[in-house]
Design a protein around this motif. Structure first.
Motif, PDB file in Angstrom:
ATOM      1  N   PHE A   1       0.839  -1.215   0.000  1.00  0.00           N
ATOM      2  CA  PHE A   1       0.000   0.000   0.000  1.00  0.00           C
ATOM      3  C   PHE A   1       0.866   1.254   0.000  1.00  0.00           C
ATOM      4  O   PHE A   1       0.616   2.199  -0.765  1.00  0.00           O
ATOM      5  CB  PHE A   1      -0.924  -0.011   1.224  1.00  0.00           C
ATOM      6  CG  PHE A   1      -2.020   1.018   1.156  1.00  0.00           C
ATOM      7  CD1 PHE A   1      -3.302   0.660   0.778  1.00  0.00           C
ATOM      8  CD2 PHE A   1      -1.777   2.359   1.459  1.00  0.00           C
ATOM      9  CE1 PHE A   1      -4.330   1.599   0.701  1.00  0.00           C
ATOM     10  CE2 PHE A   1      -2.783   3.310   1.385  1.00  0.00           C
ATOM     11  CZ  PHE A   1      -4.067   2.927   1.006  1.00  0.00           C
TER      12      PHE A   1
ATOM     13  N   THR B   1      -8.565  -2.840   4.063  1.00  0.00           N
ATOM     14  CA  THR B   1      -8.552  -1.831   2.997  1.00  0.00           C
ATOM     15  C   THR B   1      -9.956  -1.717   2.411  1.00  0.00           C
ATOM     16  O   THR B   1     -10.634  -2.733   2.201  1.00  0.00           O
ATOM     17  CB  THR B   1      -7.554  -2.211   1.892  1.00  0.00           C
ATOM     18  OG1 THR B   1      -6.242  -2.299   2.459  1.00  0.00           O
ATOM     19  CG2 THR B   1      -7.548  -1.150   0.790  1.00  0.00           C
TER      20      THR B   1
ATOM     21  N   LYS C   1      -6.935   2.568   3.864  1.00  0.00           N
ATOM     22  CA  LYS C   1      -6.467   1.456   4.704  1.00  0.00           C
ATOM     23  C   LYS C   1      -6.448   1.918   6.143  1.00  0.00           C
ATOM     24  O   LYS C   1      -5.890   2.979   6.460  1.00  0.00           O
ATOM     25  CB  LYS C   1      -5.068   1.020   4.286  1.00  0.00           C
ATOM     26  CG  LYS C   1      -4.475  -0.073   5.170  1.00  0.00           C
ATOM     27  CD  LYS C   1      -3.019  -0.344   4.787  1.00  0.00           C
ATOM     28  CE  LYS C   1      -2.386  -1.343   5.748  1.00  0.00           C
ATOM     29  NZ  LYS C   1      -0.944  -1.527   5.463  1.00  0.00           N
TER      30      LYS C   1
END
Length: 629
Positions: A302, A346, A360
């Protein structure tokens, strides 16, 4: 020179012009120069226009700022149409100056880089939380103010460009050591003076004013002896301030309120998230966000994806991480998505007014409630405030009803709210006493229903939990006062005028004779100077010092003479006998005085630059006289 230097060094103009302009129009006009439209222009600068809407927005912003600083005093000033017109002109002049400075900076090829803008935004305390830049606070404030990040950044670029030119002008000034030394010698110079006073009261006492002169003055100036429209009033004033101290709050009431409102006395649940933002609301933007979500679902990191793909450049550098926030801070759709996630989860693609997000959840801080004992005092004060307000509005309602139902007197209304009817002497709209001087009360007092029909006014709010009901008990129309009634004051006025004129003539005569060396005039008039005294430039009597230090230096021991008035208006003749020069060390160009001189010169340079820019541009104000309140 020294006076101008002092005034220049402390001038508010310097502080405003040379200070940061950046926040002058933030949240109420920042970016107004970016707006277009076909509305009528408030000002035109060559081919550039400031629209009426832009002007009114900036005017209202400045008015609100002044109101918050000066309170009721500013409200009183704004009651004067002439002051309002002057105030509006000053705001528009400032906007015109900003445009002229911006145009000049562009002509000189000055530029502001994106990195400079980024650093300026990050350093603004308005966008910081706990001393650090808060990206969500930044976005929230912009959203509430109706700006996108791009709009705000562009307005920052314009403001910083103006500041760049002003700083360049300021930085071009310098002061030489010999110049500073000469100024210091002037500042510390002393002068030996004597003085004598011509008492105006004596000339007034000896004035010869005839009856014909009194009558003629009365006939020629009827407006000076016109008594304005006046009324005697009765009124009831009701204020909620005193009710707070009379109300009690029990322990049980406070505990019950605490139990019902625990969310007010603790910390709300907070969440920390990372996000990836794709700006825009197009199908392409959504498709790009869904593609990134697919990469995440396939195992992409991420933080790395946020760094490489997020349009939120501030948070992207930290892997998309945002500061802690609670509900009510972020975009509602963003919050709803963030607050249903479990730690580490997420979201799907979430659309907000900023674009498409992938969120997230990094961490959660659970809500905590303070103990009752810790907030008991706060609750008691709040309940007392609430109950005082309720009691006040009950009394206000009773006052309004009774004053309306019994319109020919305030006695019943006073009894209903346990208040006193207060009475005044005659007054006009210009000298109303106390709370009656409030514009809303004055408007009611001199309205036909109250002044002419003799009815009670409506309840008039003059402040928070502060109201008045008023009625007119007696009235008398505007009239020119009879001659016999004002003859005495007219005679005193004419005698005072004649006394001042005669004192001025005598002072001129004495000074002229002294300058010719004819000192015998003093004996003839029975006058003499005081003993000699040594004064500095900032002497106790500013008017005396100003005259004394404006006189030429005596030559060959011959005194130099000047004239002024003292604080009582008497004529004051000054003899300058000697000038005592100061012995000073050379002054460094790095001294505080150097800074003051440079600031004074910078002020003059900025004003001169603006004057040149205005003279070389076509500036007009098509709608300046449009009324606004």
């Amino acid at each position: 020179m020294m006076e101008r230097m002092r005034e220049g060094a402390s001038s508010i103009w310097v502080k405003i012009i040379l200070g940061l302009i950046i926040f002058s129009f933030v949240f109420a006009g920042v970016g107004s120069y970016l707006a277009g439209g076909s509305q009528q222009a408030a000002a035109k600068i060559d081919d550039r226009e400031i629209s009426q809407r832009e002007f009114e927005q900036a005017y209202q912003n400045e008015r609100n700022r002044m109101q918050s600083q000066l309170g009721d005093y500013f409200a009183t000033l704004m009651g004067d149409p002439a002051y309002v017109q002057q105030f509006r002109r000053s705001v528009l002049d400032r906007m015109v100056n900003d445009v002229l400075i911006e145009q000049r900076a562009n002509e000189l090829g000055m530029r502001i880089s994106d990195e400079q803008i980024r650093k300026a935004i990050v350093s603004m305390t308005e966008f910081q939380r706990d001393g650090k830049f808060d990206n969500e606070l930044y976005n929230t404030l912009l959203r509430r103010s109706g700006f996108t990040p791009d709009m705000f950044a562009e307005s920052m670029r314009t403001d910083m460009l103006r500041q760049q030119l002003l700083v360049a002008i300021q930085g071009s000034d310098f002061a030489l050591s010999n110049e500073l030394t000469a100024l210091t010698k002037l500042e510390k110079q002393q002068r030996v003076i004597r003085d004598l006073t011509l008492n105006v009261a004596e000339f007034t006492k000896n004035a010869d004013v005839s009856e014909d002169e009194i009558q003629a003055f009365y006939d020629q100036n009827p407006q000076m002896f016109t008594r304005p429209d006046q009324v005697k009033a009765a009124y009831i004033e009701l204020s909620g301030e005193g009710l707070k101290t009379t109300l009690e709050v029990s322990e049980e009431d406070a505990k019950a309120y605490f139990d019902e409102n625990q969310q007010k006395y603790g910390t709300a649940e907070q969440r920390q998230v990372s996000h990836i933002l794709i700006q825009g609301d197009s199908s392409d933007a959504k498709a790009k966000a869904e593609e990134l979500l697919a990469q995440l679902n396939a195992g992409a990191d991420f933080a790395e994806l946020a760094q490489s793909s997020s349009d939120d450049t501030f948070s992207a550098k930290d892997g998309g991480k945002l500061d802690w926030f609670e509900r009510g801070v972020m975009d509602p759709a963003f919050e709803d998505a963030a607050f249903v996630l479990n730690k580490g989860e997420t979201s799907t693609v979430v659309q907000t007014s900023f674009g498409y997000h992938i969120i997230k959840l990094d961490d959660v801080k659970e809500s905590q409630v303070k103990p009752f004992a810790e907030v008991r005092g706060e609750i008691t004060a709040e309940l007392r405030e609430q109950r005082a307000a309720e009691a006040f509005y009950d009394l206000q309602t009773k006052l309004a009803e009774t004053a309306f139902e019994m319109p020919d007197s305030l006695d019943d209304a006073a009894a209903a709210v346990n208040a006193e009817v207060q009475l005044t002497d005659f007054f006009s709209q210009n000298d109303a006493p106390g709370v009656l001087a409030t514009p809303a009360v004055m408007q009611a007092v001199f309205s036909p229903e109250v002044r002419e029909d003799g009815l009670n006014s409506d309840v008039i709010e003059i402040g928070p939990e502060h109201v008045v009901v008023v009625r007119v008990e007696d009235a008398r129309d505007e009239m020119v006062l009879p001659f016999d009634e004002v003859a005495g004051s007219v005679k005193q006025q004419l005698a005072a005028q004649q006394g001042e004129q005669n004192a001025q003539v005598k002072a001129d005569e004495i000074v002229a004779a002294l300058r010719e060396g004819k000192t015998e005039i003093l004996d003839a008039e029975g006058l003499s100077f005081s003993e000699a005294q040594t004064i500095g430039r900032s002497g106790a009597d500013r008017m005396v010092a100003q005259v004394a230090f404006g006189l030429a230096k005596p030559v060959d021991g011959k005194s130099v003479y000047g004239m002024t008035r003292d604080m009582e208006g008497n004529m004051l003749i000054i003899a300058l006998d000697d000038v005592i020069e100061a012995d000073v060390e050379p002054v460094s160009a790095d001294s505080q005085l150097a800074t003051q001189v440079e600031q004074m010169n910078a002020q003059q340079d900025v004003m001169a630059t603006l004057k040149v820019l205005r003279n070389t541009a076509e500036v007009s104000y098509p709608t300046l006289d449009t009324p606004a309140n």
